[in-house]
Design an enzyme around this catalytic site. Structure first.
Site, mmCIF file in Angstrom:
data_model
loop_
_atom_site.group_PDB
_atom_site.id
_atom_site.type_symbol
_atom_site.label_atom_id
_atom_site.label_comp_id
_atom_site.label_asym_id
_atom_site.label_seq_id
_atom_site.Cartn_x
_atom_site.Cartn_y
_atom_site.Cartn_z
ATOM 1 N N SER A 129 49.648 37.088 33.049
ATOM 2 C CA SER A 129 48.770 38.216 33.376
ATOM 3 C C SER A 129 49.449 39.076 34.432
ATOM 4 O O SER A 129 50.288 38.591 35.197
ATOM 5 C CB SER A 129 47.455 37.681 33.942
ATOM 6 O OG SER A 129 46.656 38.739 34.430
ATOM 7 N N TYR A 171 42.130 33.330 40.699
ATOM 8 C CA TYR A 171 42.757 33.631 39.406
ATOM 9 C C TYR A 171 44.204 34.070 39.578
ATOM 10 O O TYR A 171 45.092 33.624 38.831
ATOM 11 C CB TYR A 171 41.934 34.718 38.699
ATOM 12 C CG TYR A 171 42.455 35.088 37.333
ATOM 13 C CD1 TYR A 171 42.535 34.153 36.309
ATOM 14 C CD2 TYR A 171 42.882 36.394 37.063
ATOM 15 C CE1 TYR A 171 43.022 34.505 35.054
ATOM 16 C CE2 TYR A 171 43.360 36.752 35.806
ATOM 17 C CZ TYR A 171 43.432 35.806 34.809
ATOM 18 O OH TYR A 171 43.914 36.153 33.571
HETATM 19 C C1 8X3 Z 1 43.477 39.704 33.266
HETATM 20 C C2 8X3 Z 1 43.955 40.859 34.076
HETATM 21 O O1 8X3 Z 1 43.249 42.507 35.893
HETATM 22 O O2 8X3 Z 1 41.537 41.009 35.093
HETATM 23 O O3 8X3 Z 1 44.399 38.688 33.164
HETATM 24 O O4 8X3 Z 1 43.296 40.189 36.496
HETATM 25 S S1 8X3 Z 1 42.966 41.118 35.447
#
Ligand code: 8X3
Length: 247
Positions: A132, A145
């Site tokens: 990502s 995340y």
């Molecule tokens: C998803 C991209 O911008 O939501 O992996 O982190 S973001």
């Protein structure tokens, strides 16, 4: 000629399902792996693939996947992953952070470890890890995340070093803003309004098909070509915080 075989994890929806369809269209026999039985069975039936119910965070479940794959595998797409919550670090939920590390890093490692012998046995295996742009930068509320997706990136780089003399390529496709049915909905615990706000006014976020296209391109280069990393964003997202919105 032997049929080329691919495994896609997280194949029940979004980027995973789109990638399974795309690889099948390219002639691969696709092992569709995900937790939801009805979804993997429907997808496998649609594309002539093989359904395997698999939770990548569960070692026994990954063992079942390896048994279903057998001794030879051409492509592994480690797509299972996700975000849970968006709290600042000061209010972080430890369980959400553990779940994110578990699926985005440990799950990816477990599947890779189990399937590497089959990938190497093919003589020209490819691993495509779905990372990502969150594995490239930081953003407010994203630390659980972004830390996990930085983990995905670093595991990818480490594997490439460790396997430098083996017939297997290690690649990462790192998407930015992709509008799928579930990513933001899951992140916000089913709150559709918050999920929709992520994409509000953005002319054209990426779709799951756009990313599946990139993954398939990476996975189908000639065996001597390793695409280390491919970062893909919608035109409207020049950087994580620099998003064009027409409101
Ligand atoms: C998803 C991209 O911008 O939501 O992996 O982190 S973001």
């Amino acid at each position: 000629m032997t049929t080329r075989r691919a495994v896609v994890t997280g194949a029940s929806s979004g980027i995973g399902a789109a990638t399974a369809r795309r690889l099948a269209a390219e002639g691969f026999e696709v092992v569709c792996a995900a937790r939801r039985t009805d979804r993997v069975e429907a997808l496998a039936a649609e594309i002539g693939g093989i359904p395997v119910v698999c939770d990548v965070t569960d070692a026994a479940s990954v063992e079942t996947l390896a048994e279903a794959v057998g001794p030879r595998l051409d492509v592994l797409v480690n797509n299972a992953g996700g975000a849970f919550g968006m709290s600042p670090v000061a209010e972080a939920d430890s369980d959400e952070w553990r779940r994110m590390y578990d699926v985005n890093v440990i799950g990816l490692m477990q599947v890779t470890r189990a399937l590497l012998p089959a990938l190497i046995a093919s003589g020209a295996g490819v691993v495509v890890n779905v990372g990502s742009t969150a594995g490239r930068v930081a953003y407010e509320g994203g630390a659980g995340y972004t830390a996990a997706k930085h983990g995905t990136k670093v595991v990818t780089e480490t594997l490439r070093l460790e396997l430098y003399d083996q017939p297997v390529r290690i690649c990462e496709v790192a998407p930015g803003m992709v509008r799928t049915d579930e990513f933001s909905l899951v992140r916000f615990g089913g709150d559709q309004e918050r999920a929709d706000a992520v994409y509000a006014g953005v002319p054209d976020p990426l779709t799951a098909d756009d990313v599946a296209d990139a993954i398939t391109w990476v996975a189908t280069r000639p065996p001597h070509v390793n695409v280390d990393e491919l970062v893909i964003r919608p035109r409207a997202q020049a950087a994580q915080h620099k998003v064009h919105r027409v409101l």
